[in-house]
Scaffold this motif. Structure first.
Motif, PDB file in Angstrom:
ATOM      1  N   LYS A 107       1.505  -1.026   0.217  1.00  0.00           N
ATOM      2  CA  LYS A 107      -0.355   0.099   0.016  1.00  0.00           C
ATOM      3  C   LYS A 107       0.700   1.497   0.020  1.00  0.00           C
ATOM      4  O   LYS A 107       1.567   1.807   0.855  1.00  0.00           O
ATOM      5  N   HIS A 134      -0.959 -10.020   4.284  1.00  0.00           N
ATOM      6  CA  HIS A 134      -1.472  -9.371   4.801  1.00  0.00           C
ATOM      7  C   HIS A 134      -0.612  -7.744   3.190  1.00  0.00           C
ATOM      8  O   HIS A 134      -0.272  -8.462   2.244  1.00  0.00           O
ATOM      9  N   HIS A 157       2.926  -2.152   4.036  1.00  0.00           N
ATOM     10  CA  HIS A 157       3.150  -0.870   4.622  1.00  0.00           C
ATOM     11  C   HIS A 157       4.624  -0.960   4.041  1.00  0.00           C
ATOM     12  O   HIS A 157       5.070  -1.051   3.949  1.00  0.00           O
ATOM     13  N   ASP A 184       1.260  -6.006  11.840  1.00  0.00           N
ATOM     14  CA  ASP A 184       0.240  -6.103  11.518  1.00  0.00           C
ATOM     15  C   ASP A 184       0.356  -4.118  10.827  1.00  0.00           C
ATOM     16  O   ASP A 184       0.058  -3.527  11.630  1.00  0.00           O
ATOM     17  N   GLU A 236      -1.770  -2.630   9.838  1.00  0.00           N
ATOM     18  CA  GLU A 236      -2.973  -1.337  10.257  1.00  0.00           C
ATOM     19  C   GLU A 236      -2.277  -0.565  11.371  1.00  0.00           C
ATOM     20  O   GLU A 236      -2.899   0.324  11.768  1.00  0.00           O
ATOM     21  N   SER A 237      -1.473  -1.140  11.942  1.00  0.00           N
ATOM     22  CA  SER A 237      -0.687  -0.995  13.503  1.00  0.00           C
ATOM     23  C   SER A 237      -0.454   0.169  13.500  1.00  0.00           C
ATOM     24  O   SER A 237       0.615   0.734  14.448  1.00  0.00           O
ATOM     25  N   SER A 263       1.869   3.525  12.390  1.00  0.00           N
ATOM     26  CA  SER A 263       0.955   4.729  12.476  1.00  0.00           C
ATOM     27  C   SER A 263       2.346   5.709  10.601  1.00  0.00           C
ATOM     28  O   SER A 263       1.086   7.020  10.625  1.00  0.00           O
ATOM     29  N   TYR A 318       1.779   6.787   4.492  1.00  0.00           N
ATOM     30  CA  TYR A 318       1.705   6.152   3.219  1.00  0.00           C
ATOM     31  C   TYR A 318       2.920   6.672   2.056  1.00  0.00           C
ATOM     32  O   TYR A 318       3.316   6.395   1.430  1.00  0.00           O
TER      33      TYR A 318
END
Length: 324
Positions: free
Chosen positions: A170, A220, A223, A316, A318-319, A321, A324
């Protein structure tokens, strides 16, 4: 190695009138980086530095002498890659890895070609002879032979000579991230949707070494900071790899076969130096303001966004911060 096919590293011939891949006389040229890629991400007018930082070129000015046959072959390959690219991760993940090897190899070899020409010209001005060590001459010769598979009947038997991993990634839209190491024949590529890392002549050793974290990554979407860390792990693992790949290369009526010589000296890895690795990783993470001291804090384990340093669980995405 076969003497039937062109090998510029045999006599260190890098001439603008000889096709970089087939060696035939030509006046035609092709870009090192695919034109559609430069147009899509608008980086053609950006500059790329040679390894000694003393010379740089615009990406769009990096061109290779090529025969019409070679240009047509890479144009056809570009169409396949572009079609897969438009389908995102699913499209790229289903591509034959030999196509990714050829597509990536074009860019890595193109940059290597410019490094060879630049180094040769610098030495000539000093009145010195351009030479390569036997190890590099052999490595680059075999890489060039493998790249000729795009135009010649070359078959890879059994285990492939490369490590290529493709994964969901992502990014913010329209960001294009790539890194290369021409001497060690490595390349990474990341956009919104997918990323991949290619070690073009390690015989799959590095992918095997990193299989534990690759297994944890499944299902997954990484990031970008995890992508950079993964490439740093591949890059440093290659750095400490003590291994000279050996191949059985045979000519037959149907073409050339290339097979990994499994009877050769097996690979082993040198000492993993956390300090050296942290310095390398900090170079990749500097966009996030993460310094070496953050990666190796006193009395605490090394910082990682791939694996929790205490539980070894996958982090994860999504954890995280970070932006991107």
């Amino acid at each position: 190695m076969s003497q039937m096919l062109y090998n510029p590293f045999q006599d260190l011939i890098f001439d603008e009138h000889f096709c970089f891949l087939s060696g035939v006389l030509t006046n035609e040229k092709m870009t090192v980086f695919p034109e559609w890629l430069m147009a899509h991400f608008k980086f053609g007018d950006e500059r790329v530095e040679m390894m000694d930082k003393a010379k740089s070129y615009h990406y769009e000015d990096l061109v290779l002498p090529c025969s019409p046959e070679v240009k047509l072959a890479f144009d056809d390959l570009d169409l396949k890659i572009q079609s897969a690219y438009e389908k995102g991760y699913e499209g790229m993940a289903t591509l034959d890895q030999e196509l990714l090897f050829q597509w990536t190899g074009r860019m890595v070899y193109g940059l290597l070609y410019y490094e060879m020409c630049y180094e040769r010209d610098v030495l000539l001005k000093k009145g010195e002879e351009f030479q390569l060590s036997p190890l590099l001459r052999k490595r680059f010769s075999e890489f060039h032979l493998m790249l000729q598979s795009i135009i010649e009947p070359i078959t890879f038997i059994g285990k492939k000579p490369w490590s290529i991993v493709v994964f969901p990634l992502k990014y913010s839209a329209d960001i294009f991230s790539y890194r290369d190491d021409t001497i060690n024949l490595m390349f990474s590529f990341g956009v919104d949707g997918f990323g991949f890392i290619a070690c073009l002549q390690d015989n799959g050793v590095i992918k095997e070494n990193q299989k534990e974290v690759l297994e944890k990554m499944k299902d997954h979407v990484l990031h970008p900071v995890q992508f950079e860390e993964l490439y740093a792990r591949f890059h440093y693992t290659d750095y400490i790899l003590q291994y000279a790949p050996q191949y059985k290369i045979e000519n037959g009526d149907d073409g050339i076969t290339i097979e990994i010589d499994e009877t050769a000296k097996p690979p082993k890895f040198g000492f993993w130096d956390e300090d050296v690795y942290a310095q390398l990783l900090s170079n990749y993470w500097q966009v996030y303001g993460i310094e070496k001291d953050h990666i190796l804090p006193p009395q605490r384990p090394r910082l990682s966004f791939l694996e929790n340093p205490y539980t070894q669980d996958f982090v994860d995405p999504e954890s995280i911060s970070l932006p991107y």
